[in-house]
Motif scaffolding. Structure first.
Motif, mmCIF file in Angstrom:
data_model
loop_
_atom_site.group_PDB
_atom_site.id
_atom_site.type_symbol
_atom_site.label_atom_id
_atom_site.label_comp_id
_atom_site.label_asym_id
_atom_site.label_seq_id
_atom_site.Cartn_x
_atom_site.Cartn_y
_atom_site.Cartn_z
ATOM 1 N N GLY A 7 38.803 -35.993 29.989
ATOM 2 C CA GLY A 7 38.225 -35.834 28.649
ATOM 3 C C GLY A 7 37.078 -36.760 28.288
ATOM 4 N N SER A 27 33.190 -41.074 23.841
ATOM 5 C CA SER A 27 34.526 -40.497 24.017
ATOM 6 C C SER A 27 35.601 -41.573 24.073
ATOM 7 C CB SER A 27 34.600 -39.708 25.332
ATOM 8 O OG SER A 27 33.801 -38.556 25.267
ATOM 9 N N ILE A 28 36.741 -41.278 23.480
ATOM 10 C CA ILE A 28 37.891 -42.187 23.571
ATOM 11 C C ILE A 28 38.284 -42.347 25.045
ATOM 12 C CG2 ILE A 28 40.351 -42.420 23.019
ATOM 13 C CD1 ILE A 28 39.671 -41.178 20.264
ATOM 14 N N ALA A 74 35.674 -30.470 31.899
ATOM 15 C CA ALA A 74 36.033 -29.064 31.716
ATOM 16 C C ALA A 74 35.185 -28.122 32.554
ATOM 17 C CB ALA A 74 35.912 -28.708 30.245
ATOM 18 N N ASP A 102 39.282 -27.158 34.084
ATOM 19 C CA ASP A 102 39.461 -26.522 32.779
ATOM 20 C C ASP A 102 40.964 -26.371 32.565
ATOM 21 O OD1 ASP A 102 39.832 -24.806 30.667
ATOM 22 O OD2 ASP A 102 38.330 -23.356 31.303
ATOM 23 N N VAL A 103 41.491 -27.064 31.566
ATOM 24 C CA VAL A 103 42.954 -27.122 31.412
ATOM 25 C C VAL A 103 43.580 -25.822 30.895
ATOM 26 C CG1 VAL A 103 43.044 -29.636 31.138
ATOM 27 C CG2 VAL A 103 42.812 -28.174 29.104
ATOM 28 N N THR A 148 46.818 -38.632 20.222
ATOM 29 C CA THR A 148 47.237 -37.823 19.093
ATOM 30 C C THR A 148 46.653 -38.370 17.788
ATOM 31 O OG1 THR A 148 49.158 -36.738 18.099
ATOM 32 C CG2 THR A 148 49.464 -39.039 18.777
ATOM 33 N N LYS A 153 48.838 -30.978 17.224
ATOM 34 C CA LYS A 153 49.247 -32.365 17.523
ATOM 35 C C LYS A 153 50.762 -32.538 17.337
ATOM 36 C CE LYS A 153 45.278 -34.332 18.632
ATOM 37 N NZ LYS A 153 44.939 -34.499 20.058
ATOM 38 N N ILE A 204 37.609 -42.031 14.720
ATOM 39 C CA ILE A 204 36.526 -42.660 15.483
ATOM 40 C C ILE A 204 35.416 -41.617 15.637
ATOM 41 C CG2 ILE A 204 35.859 -43.623 17.725
ATOM 42 C CD1 ILE A 204 38.714 -44.556 18.140
ATOM 43 N N THR A 219 33.204 -39.495 17.335
ATOM 44 C CA THR A 219 32.963 -38.983 18.698
ATOM 45 C C THR A 219 32.314 -37.607 18.569
ATOM 46 O OG1 THR A 219 35.109 -37.886 18.808
ATOM 47 C CG2 THR A 219 35.020 -40.170 19.611
ATOM 48 N N SER A 223 33.575 -34.711 19.270
ATOM 49 C CA SER A 223 34.531 -33.803 18.625
ATOM 50 C C SER A 223 34.535 -33.963 17.110
ATOM 51 C CB SER A 223 35.948 -34.080 19.112
ATOM 52 O OG SER A 223 36.166 -33.501 20.348
HETATM 53 P P1 NDP Z 1 35.408 -36.026 22.751
HETATM 54 O O1 NDP Z 1 34.627 -34.890 22.174
HETATM 55 O O2 NDP Z 1 34.656 -37.160 23.319
HETATM 56 O O3 NDP Z 1 36.447 -35.491 23.839
HETATM 57 C C1 NDP Z 1 37.101 -34.246 23.751
HETATM 58 C C2 NDP Z 1 37.275 -33.768 25.168
HETATM 59 O O4 NDP Z 1 38.076 -32.580 25.231
HETATM 60 C C3 NDP Z 1 35.954 -33.436 25.833
HETATM 61 O O5 NDP Z 1 35.730 -34.301 26.924
HETATM 62 C C4 NDP Z 1 36.152 -32.015 26.296
HETATM 63 O O6 NDP Z 1 35.641 -31.807 27.599
HETATM 64 C C5 NDP Z 1 37.651 -31.894 26.374
HETATM 65 N N1 NDP Z 1 38.048 -30.489 26.459
HETATM 66 C C6 NDP Z 1 37.949 -29.529 25.502
HETATM 67 N N2 NDP Z 1 38.356 -28.349 26.003
HETATM 68 C C7 NDP Z 1 38.727 -28.570 27.291
HETATM 69 C C8 NDP Z 1 39.232 -27.742 28.335
HETATM 70 N N3 NDP Z 1 39.465 -26.427 28.169
HETATM 71 N N4 NDP Z 1 39.504 -28.298 29.547
HETATM 72 C C9 NDP Z 1 39.290 -29.619 29.754
HETATM 73 N N5 NDP Z 1 38.805 -30.452 28.807
HETATM 74 C C10 NDP Z 1 38.527 -29.935 27.586
HETATM 75 O O7 NDP Z 1 36.358 -36.492 21.551
HETATM 76 P P2 NDP Z 1 37.452 -37.630 21.363
HETATM 77 O O8 NDP Z 1 37.244 -38.715 22.318
HETATM 78 O O9 NDP Z 1 37.444 -37.905 19.911
HETATM 79 O O10 NDP Z 1 38.805 -36.847 21.688
HETATM 80 C C11 NDP Z 1 39.740 -37.235 22.692
HETATM 81 C C12 NDP Z 1 41.157 -37.065 22.169
HETATM 82 O O11 NDP Z 1 41.385 -38.008 21.128
HETATM 83 C C13 NDP Z 1 41.487 -35.694 21.590
HETATM 84 O O12 NDP Z 1 42.800 -35.338 21.957
HETATM 85 C C14 NDP Z 1 41.442 -35.956 20.089
HETATM 86 O O13 NDP Z 1 42.222 -35.045 19.373
HETATM 87 C C15 NDP Z 1 42.022 -37.353 20.057
HETATM 88 N N6 NDP Z 1 41.804 -38.098 18.809
HETATM 89 C C16 NDP Z 1 40.539 -38.329 18.349
HETATM 90 C C17 NDP Z 1 40.352 -39.053 17.178
HETATM 91 C C18 NDP Z 1 38.979 -39.317 16.647
HETATM 92 O O14 NDP Z 1 38.861 -39.741 15.497
HETATM 93 N N7 NDP Z 1 37.918 -39.126 17.399
HETATM 94 C C19 NDP Z 1 41.484 -39.576 16.404
HETATM 95 C C20 NDP Z 1 42.778 -39.309 17.012
HETATM 96 C C21 NDP Z 1 42.915 -38.575 18.167
HETATM 97 P P3 NDP Z 1 34.127 -31.320 27.873
HETATM 98 O O15 NDP Z 1 33.237 -32.265 27.187
HETATM 99 O O16 NDP Z 1 34.066 -31.410 29.372
HETATM 100 O O17 NDP Z 1 34.085 -29.936 27.303
#
Ligand code: NDP
Ligand code: KAL
Length: 257
Positions: free
Chosen positions: A14, A20-21, A41, A67-68, A147, A165, A194, A196, A198
């Motif tokens: 991820g 990214s986290i 992915a 791709d998960v 989460t 979640k 945070i 990011t 997403s």
């Molecule tokens: P990012 O956008 O940096 O990371 C999200 C990741 O999910 C991306 O790397 C993306 O991959 C991956 N992803 C999405 N779809 C698929 C798939 N089908 N197969 C494989 N990988 C996939 O965001 P964050 O770092 O914020 O998110 C990381 C986690 O932290 C998530 O679970 C999020 O819910 C959680 N989280 C985030 C918070 C925040 O405030 N940011 C707070 C609490 C939890 P690709 O880029 O390759 O598509």
């Protein structure tokens, strides 16, 4: 007791970019001496991830597309990892996705497809990757997922992701129960908001950040590094008695009524 991760190998799933986290987790594990394996992915993310990882001095990383949502891809990826490195010691699952349309307005309007999509990518994927990783974790190990508070209680706009979640949290606990006998621990980190990729463009993110700065016990938001260091704790033997747990790295916000 040895708290270094030297001689251990961890899969980080991820990393999208430097915010990214997963990247915060990768840096903490790298600092602790771990060897890292990255999955993304889609092949178009390979170059950006490789470029980022090239900044980690002395890191002999490996890279795989995964791709998960695709069971065959998940199984093939972990089989290939097994062929390439043999044993792994842990996995950081930092993956979530929901349709943007379902991250605003009322949860009651969520479509069946939107509901299932977010469950598939954000919750079931932990089950699929844990099952595929288990045969490689021959020395025991630690699986960590990301989460958010919105799975425990209602947070405006989080909607379908909150339900995903909640599923992820429950899946983490059932997996912890199954894999404990193999000395594999499974835990979650509940991060505060945070900024990011997403989080970008999703409803009222700035308002949520401001609320943390005003109300959370620490009166500030948290960083990817702070989440990364908690992941290091969960991967290391410091946490050897901890499984099925959710650790909040959120400036204490979750304790407020
Ligand atoms: P990012 O956008 O940096 O990371 C999200 C990741 O999910 C991306 O790397 C993306 O991959 C991956 N992803 C999405 N779809 C698929 C798939 N089908 N197969 C494989 N990988 C996939 O965001 P964050 O770092 O914020 O998110 C990381 C986690 O932290 C998530 O679970 C999020 O819910 C959680 N989280 C985030 C918070 C925040 O405030 N940011 C707070 C609490 C939890 P690709 O880029 O390759 O598509
Ligand atoms: C209450 C909060 C405010 C935001 C509401 C919803 C956040 C949902 C997170 C979810 C993972 C976001 C998406 O799925 C975005 C997606 O629809 C569009 N983005 C993308 O496709 C980008 C390019 C890729 C890289 O993103 C993914 N995910 O693949 C929640 C805040 C306060 C905390 C957050 C952001 C929690 C969380 O779970 O991320």
């Amino acid at each position: 007791m040895n708290f270094s991760l030297e001689g251990r190998t961890y899969v980080v799933m991820g990393v999208a970019n430097k915010r990214s986290i997963a990247w915060g987790i990768a840096r903490s594990l790298h600092e602790a001496g771990a060897r890292l394996i990255f999955t993304y992915a889609n092949e178009r993310f390979e170059k950006p991830v490789r470029d980022l990882v090239s900044t980690l001095e002395g890191q002999d990383a490996l890279f795989y597309e995964c791709d998960v949502t695709n069971d065959e891809a998940v199984d093939a990826t972990f089989q290939q990892i097994g062929n390439d490195v043999g044993t792994i010691h842990g996995l950081a699952h930092c993956i979530a996705f929901a349709d943007k349309e379902d991250l605003k307005g009322e949860f009651v309007d969520t479509s069946r497809d939107g509901y299932l999509l977010s469950q598939n990518i954000s919750a079931y994927s932990l089950v699929a990757v844990t099952r595929a990783a288990k045969p490689l974790m021959t020395e025991g190990g630690s699986i960590v997922t990301m989460t958010y508070l919105g799975g425990e209680r209602v947070v405006q706009n989080y909607n379908v992701m909150g339900v995903a979640k909640a599923s992820l949290d429950a899946s983490m606990k059932y997996l912890a129960n199954d894999l404990g006998k193999n000395n594999i621990r499974v835990n979650g980190i509940s991060a505060g908001p945070i900024r990011t990729l997403s989080a970008k463009g999703v409803g009222d993110f700035n308002t949520v950040l401001k609320q943390i700065e005003e109300k959370a016990p620490l009166r500030r938001t948290v960083t990817q590094e702070e989440v990364g260091d908690t992941a290091y704790y969960l991967m290391s033997d410091l946490s050897r008695g901890v499984t099925g747990e959710i650790i909040h790295v959120d400036s204490g916000f979750n304790i407020l009524g």
